[in-house]
Motif scaffolding. Structure first.
Motif, short mmCIF file in Angstrom:
data_model
loop_
_atom_site.label_atom_id
_atom_site.label_comp_id
_atom_site.label_asym_id
_atom_site.label_seq_id
_atom_site.Cartn_x
_atom_site.Cartn_y
_atom_site.Cartn_z
N THR A 57 8.91 -21.70 24.46
CA THR A 57 9.23 -23.13 24.38
C THR A 57 8.19 -23.96 23.65
N ASN A 58 7.02 -23.42 23.37
CA ASN A 58 5.97 -24.21 22.70
C ASN A 58 5.28 -23.38 21.61
N PRO A 59 5.83 -23.44 20.37
CA PRO A 59 7.00 -24.20 19.95
C PRO A 59 8.30 -23.52 20.38
N ASP A 60 9.41 -24.22 20.20
CA ASP A 60 10.71 -23.70 20.59
C ASP A 60 11.18 -22.67 19.58
N GLU A 61 11.16 -21.40 19.97
CA GLU A 61 11.54 -20.30 19.07
C GLU A 61 12.34 -19.27 19.85
N THR A 62 13.34 -18.71 19.19
CA THR A 62 14.18 -17.69 19.83
C THR A 62 14.48 -16.57 18.85
N LEU A 63 14.23 -15.35 19.27
CA LEU A 63 14.58 -14.16 18.50
C LEU A 63 15.69 -13.45 19.26
N THR A 64 16.81 -13.22 18.61
CA THR A 64 17.97 -12.59 19.24
C THR A 64 18.34 -11.33 18.49
N VAL A 65 18.40 -10.22 19.21
CA VAL A 65 18.78 -8.93 18.63
C VAL A 65 20.06 -8.48 19.33
N ARG A 66 21.11 -8.25 18.54
CA ARG A 66 22.40 -7.85 19.10
C ARG A 66 22.71 -6.42 18.67
N PHE A 67 22.78 -5.52 19.64
CA PHE A 67 23.03 -4.11 19.38
C PHE A 67 24.52 -3.79 19.51
N SER A 68 25.09 -3.24 18.45
CA SER A 68 26.45 -2.71 18.55
C SER A 68 26.41 -1.29 19.10
N ALA A 69 25.27 -0.61 18.92
CA ALA A 69 25.07 0.74 19.46
C ALA A 69 23.59 0.97 19.70
N VAL A 70 23.26 1.54 20.86
CA VAL A 70 21.88 1.91 21.18
C VAL A 70 21.78 3.42 21.17
N GLU A 71 20.97 3.96 20.27
CA GLU A 71 20.81 5.41 20.18
C GLU A 71 19.77 5.93 21.16
N GLN A 72 18.71 5.16 21.36
CA GLN A 72 17.62 5.61 22.24
C GLN A 72 16.96 4.40 22.89
N LEU A 73 16.71 4.51 24.19
CA LEU A 73 15.97 3.48 24.93
C LEU A 73 14.90 4.17 25.75
N SER A 74 13.67 3.71 25.61
CA SER A 74 12.56 4.27 26.39
C SER A 74 11.78 3.13 27.03
N ALA A 75 11.36 3.36 28.26
CA ALA A 75 10.53 2.39 28.97
C ALA A 75 9.35 3.15 29.56
N MET A 76 8.15 2.59 29.39
CA MET A 76 6.96 3.32 29.85
C MET A 76 5.91 2.35 30.34
N ARG A 77 5.17 2.80 31.32
CA ARG A 77 4.07 2.03 31.85
C ARG A 77 2.83 2.37 31.04
N VAL A 78 2.28 1.38 30.33
CA VAL A 78 1.11 1.60 29.49
C VAL A 78 -0.06 0.85 30.09
N THR A 79 -1.12 1.57 30.41
CA THR A 79 -2.30 0.94 31.00
C THR A 79 -3.55 1.43 30.30
N GLY A 80 -4.60 0.60 30.34
CA GLY A 80 -5.89 1.01 29.78
C GLY A 80 -5.86 1.09 28.27
N GLY A 81 -7.03 1.44 27.72
CA GLY A 81 -7.13 1.63 26.28
C GLY A 81 -7.07 0.37 25.47
N ARG A 82 -7.33 -0.79 26.08
CA ARG A 82 -7.25 -2.04 25.33
C ARG A 82 -8.54 -2.36 24.59
N ASP A 83 -9.65 -1.80 25.03
CA ASP A 83 -10.93 -2.06 24.38
C ASP A 83 -11.14 -1.07 23.26
N LEU A 84 -11.10 -1.59 22.03
CA LEU A 84 -11.22 -0.74 20.85
C LEU A 84 -12.68 -0.45 20.56
N GLU A 85 -13.02 0.80 20.48
CA GLU A 85 -14.38 1.21 20.14
C GLU A 85 -14.38 1.73 18.72
N LEU A 86 -15.05 1.02 17.84
CA LEU A 86 -15.07 1.39 16.43
C LEU A 86 -16.10 2.48 16.16
#
Length: 257
Positions: free
Chosen positions: A97-126
């Motif tokens: 809402t700040n700013p007001d923006e909307t992204l809409t994705v309309r699927f006529s067919a879904v070939e693959q859906l994956s959901a995963m719990r991702v934790t850690g690894g956010r601190d990048l060590e160069l």
């Protein structure tokens, strides 16, 4: 790590999986045939095509095609994801809402859906940074050449700070430019600007246009030297180095092993 993955789900099955994933705070990826529309500060539409949609628990949404590394459409973190089945298609919406923006994705067919719990690894060590390269040279100046003596790092000049400034075995000033990856002519031009700035500072008579692409007269002054330290250089860069009387030292940011 728990991963839920379904192949060729119905729209209703995909909706149920999405709702559960949003509730758990999972990272979600959907691949299938879809259209994409954006409304906000501007407006855009993508016709039907096979695309990958990534939904992150922080609110980010990314739409990828088979080209490039940047998404063709995206929403930033802080957006809200929701899904529904409307008019025979799976509709996934990411909005803020700040700013007001909307992204809409309309699927006529879904070939693959994956959901995963991702934790850690956010601190990048160069690893292998230019700072590592600088440390190697300061600890072992002979890696540049026998008798090289570093005097300053980030030495100010009219062209900006030099990576390493020192003198060679004969006491001649040396400007060392550090690059952690293979480089091209641009890096040679950068080194030339530092050398020219130092020559002007020291009142040394030398080539009047070191960074110009037409310099081929071989008149570069020896009173200030330039050394480019990088793992490798392109053929064009090697030609530019030779034209200006500069040296290249092949050196990795960290020693092998």
């Amino acid at each position: 790590m728990t991963v839920t993955s379904v192949h060729d789900p119905s729209h209703r099955e995909a909706l149920w999986e999405l709702e559960d994933a949003f509730e758990r705070g999972d990272l979600v990826s959907l691949f299938g045939r879809c259209t994409v529309s954006y409304e906000g500060r501007a407006a855009s539409d993508l016709g039907a095509g096979d695309r990958l949609l990534v939904l992150k628990p922080d609110g980010a949404a990314l739409v990828h095609t088979d080209e490039g590394r940047q998404p063709v459409n995206w929403q930033p973190p802080g957006s809200e994801h929701r899904a529904a089945v409307r008019e025979g298609r799976l509709r996934v919406v990411s909005s803020r809402t700040n700013p007001d923006e909307t992204l809409t994705v309309r699927f006529s067919a879904v070939e693959q859906l994956s959901a995963m719990r991702v934790t850690g690894g956010r601190d990048l060590e160069l690893h292998g940074s230019e700072e590592d390269l600088r440390t190697r040279i300061l600890e072992r100046p002979d890696l540049v050449e026998p008798g090289f003596e570093p005097r300053e790092t980030e030495r100010p000049s009219g062209a900006g700070p030099m990576d390493v400034f020192g003198v060679d075995a004969d006491g001649t000033p040396v400007v060392v430019e550090l690059k952690r990856r293979r480089v091209g002519p641009d890096a040679v031009g950068q080194l030339a600007r530092y050398v020219r700035a130092l020559r002007e500072e020291l009142g040394v008579e030398g080539d009047g246009d070191l960074e110009g692409e037409g310099d081929r007269d071989g008149e570069s002054a020896p009173e200030v030297r330039g050394v480019l330290v990088a793992p490798s250089v392109t053929d064009r860069a090697a030609e530019r180095l030779a034209d200006r009387g500069f040296a290249h030292v092949a050196l990795e940011p960290a020693p092998d092993g």
